[in-house]
Design a protein around this motif. Structure first.
Motif, PDB file in Angstrom:
ATOM      1  N   ALA A  71     -13.209   0.995  -0.297  1.00 21.06           N
ATOM      2  CA  ALA A  71     -13.208   1.094   1.159  1.00 21.06           C
ATOM      3  C   ALA A  71     -14.523   0.612   1.757  1.00 21.06           C
ATOM      4  O   ALA A  71     -14.542  -0.054   2.793  1.00 21.06           O
ATOM      5  CB  ALA A  71     -12.931   2.534   1.584  1.00 21.06           C
TER       6      ALA A  71
ATOM      7  N   ARG B 121       0.810  -1.218   0.000  1.00 20.49           N
ATOM      8  CA  ARG B 121       0.000   0.000   0.000  1.00 20.49           C
ATOM      9  C   ARG B 121       0.841   1.265   0.000  1.00 20.49           C
ATOM     10  O   ARG B 121       0.305   2.371  -0.084  1.00 20.49           O
ATOM     11  CB  ARG B 121      -0.922   0.019   1.235  1.00 20.49           C
TER      12      ARG B 121
ATOM     13  N   TRP C 259     -15.636  -5.401   7.773  1.00 19.56           N
ATOM     14  CA  TRP C 259     -15.301  -4.954   9.113  1.00 19.56           C
ATOM     15  C   TRP C 259     -15.691  -5.966  10.184  1.00 19.56           C
ATOM     16  O   TRP C 259     -15.046  -6.037  11.240  1.00 19.56           O
ATOM     17  CB  TRP C 259     -15.946  -3.606   9.404  1.00 19.56           C
TER      18      TRP C 259
ATOM     19  N   LEU D  14      -6.191   5.366   4.824  1.00 16.36           N
ATOM     20  CA  LEU D  14      -6.481   4.121   4.121  1.00 16.36           C
ATOM     21  C   LEU D  14      -7.777   4.199   3.329  1.00 16.36           C
ATOM     22  O   LEU D  14      -7.854   3.773   2.171  1.00 16.36           O
ATOM     23  CB  LEU D  14      -6.545   2.970   5.131  1.00 16.36           C
ATOM     24  N   ALA D  15      -8.819   4.739   3.930  1.00 18.78           N
ATOM     25  CA  ALA D  15     -10.125   4.779   3.263  1.00 18.78           C
ATOM     26  C   ALA D  15     -10.123   5.641   2.006  1.00 18.78           C
ATOM     27  O   ALA D  15     -10.965   5.460   1.124  1.00 18.78           O
ATOM     28  CB  ALA D  15     -11.190   5.280   4.239  1.00 18.78           C
TER      29      ALA D  15
ATOM     30  N   THR E  37     -15.039  -3.149   2.627  1.00 19.86           N
ATOM     31  CA  THR E  37     -14.218  -3.783   3.665  1.00 19.86           C
ATOM     32  C   THR E  37     -15.078  -4.624   4.602  1.00 19.86           C
ATOM     33  O   THR E  37     -16.131  -4.175   5.062  1.00 19.86           O
ATOM     34  CB  THR E  37     -13.467  -2.715   4.478  1.00 19.86           C
TER      35      THR E  37
ATOM     36  N   HIS F 263      -8.186  -5.903   4.522  1.00 26.83           N
ATOM     37  CA  HIS F 263      -8.177  -4.565   3.925  1.00 26.83           C
ATOM     38  C   HIS F 263      -7.773  -4.641   2.453  1.00 26.83           C
ATOM     39  O   HIS F 263      -8.369  -3.987   1.599  1.00 26.83           O
ATOM     40  CB  HIS F 263      -7.203  -3.650   4.683  1.00 26.83           C
TER      41      HIS F 263
ATOM     42  N   ILE G 231     -12.866  -8.262  10.451  1.00 22.17           N
ATOM     43  CA  ILE G 231     -11.729  -7.548  11.030  1.00 22.17           C
ATOM     44  C   ILE G 231     -11.874  -7.443  12.542  1.00 22.17           C
ATOM     45  O   ILE G 231     -10.899  -7.620  13.285  1.00 22.17           O
ATOM     46  CB  ILE G 231     -11.582  -6.160  10.372  1.00 22.17           C
TER      47      ILE G 231
ATOM     48  N   ARG H 293      -6.658   2.696  -4.633  1.00 24.73           N
ATOM     49  CA  ARG H 293      -6.268   1.290  -4.524  1.00 24.73           C
ATOM     50  C   ARG H 293      -5.684   0.744  -5.817  1.00 24.73           C
ATOM     51  O   ARG H 293      -5.096  -0.344  -5.809  1.00 24.73           O
ATOM     52  CB  ARG H 293      -7.461   0.464  -4.027  1.00 24.73           C
TER      53      ARG H 293
END
Length: 381
Positions: free
Chosen positions: A276, A214, A281, A228-229, A279, A270, A284, A233
């Protein structure tokens, strides 16, 4: 003067001296003297074999110091034939030197600090930043560690867990600090993974690869930090992601979960999301539960609160954050984010500004300051 080359050569040169019989502290001192000589000589007379030159000069410096100590210590110092300048055995001692620094005579914290300073090539200030302690405190810790090992013959390697912690901290410093050691940390971890079937070594390698993938998207063209969001990408390195996932899956198949495998699994989730908002979650959060179970780390709990806020809503995230120490690094930034998600812009703006004042790096300071300014502009409008 080629400083990156010197940084690359230092661990190998120290390793050569240690392998020839020098104790670690004496080897590091001799190499530092050789570096000073290189700074003076190389601009006008660059050697054909830089490593061989450094080994030759450092070994002479060590022998000079050892001979000076002979009468005081009343013992014979073994003197080996000096190598011919320009010739040096083609052995990479760097990885072995990491193991030697994780010596049982040192506490894990001291072993990590000493290795980062002497082998990783970081300054005392950078090591202090990695530990989140004042520079003066870290300087004292490193000095004590060097005194401890000054009479130790490094013939008993340390444990894998300490070596992995060293590599992890070196990677993090290279990833986010002002010294780029991330690629070197990956190289060393690859070597370690090739020599051992330890599942946590594989877990750490996978984690490094997934984070490093990344890297091209972490900063914008203007140098600004990109969360990150918000990252593009398409810039992520899919080859590194695929390798990281393969390494992780092989490690998880051994059914001996450790903290680095858990962190790598979070990074893989991720990386798996094309956007985003895609994801996973919920998964996670489950992996963060495993990570907290394994480590009981306040940092893991802090990151888990963010994940809970994404999976179950900001108020659930705030509830998960409630029991944590507000002095925890980045606590104010996470609290600000969750309050913004919950619609409390006044509190969020204040907390972003507070977080900026304690930011561990300039890019983070600038990012958090912009976040506070953005919300304040909305409130004024």
């Amino acid at each position: 003067m080629n400083e990156p080359l010197l940084r690359e050569l230092v661990p190998a040169v120290i390793g050569v001296l240690v392998r020839r019989g020098a104790d670690f502290a004496a080897a590091e001192d001799a190499v530092q003297e050789a570096l000073a000589e290189a700074v003076r000589v190389w601009p006008d007379h660059s050697p054909r074999d830089p490593k061989g030159w450094l080994v030759t000069v450092a070994w002479r410096k060590f022998l000079d110091a050892a001979r000076a100590e002979t009468s005081r210590r009343n013992r014979e110092v073994r003197v080996e034939a000096e190598p011919v300048p320009g010739q040096c055995e083609a052995v990479d001692d760097t990885l072995q030197l990491y193991f030697l620094c994780a010596h049982p005579s040192l506490t894990p914290a001291s072993a990590v600090a000493l290795t980062l300073r002497a082998v990783g090539g970081l300054t005392t200030r950078q090591v202090a930043q990695a530990y989140l302690v004042p520079e003066a405190t870290m300087a004292q810790r490193i000095s004590r560690a060097k005194r401890t090992v000054s009479e130790v013959r490094f013939n008993q390697p340390g444990d894998v867990a300490t070596v992995l912690r060293v590599l992890y901290l070196v990677f993090n410093e290279g990833y986010s600090g002002d010294v780029d050691l991330a690629a070197e940390a990956i190289r060393l971890t690859r070597q370690l993974a090739a020599k051992t079937h330890h599942e946590e070594v594989a877990g750490l390698l996978a984690l490094m690869l997934l984070h490093h993938a990344r890297r091209p998207a972490r900063t914008g063209a203007d140098g600004r930090l990109v969360p990150l969001a918000e990252q593009d990408r398409r810039l992520w390195d899919t080859r590194l992601i695929a390798e990281g996932v393969d390494v992780l899956q092989a490690a998880l198949a051994r059914d001996r979960l450790g903290e680095f495998q858990a962190q790598a699994a979070i990074a893989a989730l991720h990386a798996d999301a094309q956007k985003a908002e895609e994801t996973d979650w919920v998964q996670i959060v489950e992996w963060y539960d495993e990570l907290v179970r394994l480590t009981d780390s306040p940092v893991a709990r802090l990151n888990r609160a963010v994940a809970v806020g994404e999976a179950d809503g900001p108020r659930a995230g705030l509830a998960a954050l409630a029991g944590l120490d507000p002095a925890l690094p980045r606590h104010s930034a996470v609290l600000a984010y969750l309050h913004e998600r919950d619609g409390d812009l006044v509190t969020a703006a204040r907390l972003y500004a507070e977080a900026a004042r304690s930011a561990p790096s300039l890019p983070e300071l600038e990012h958090l300051t912009r976040q506070a300014a953005r919300l304040n502009a909305r409130l004024r409008g």
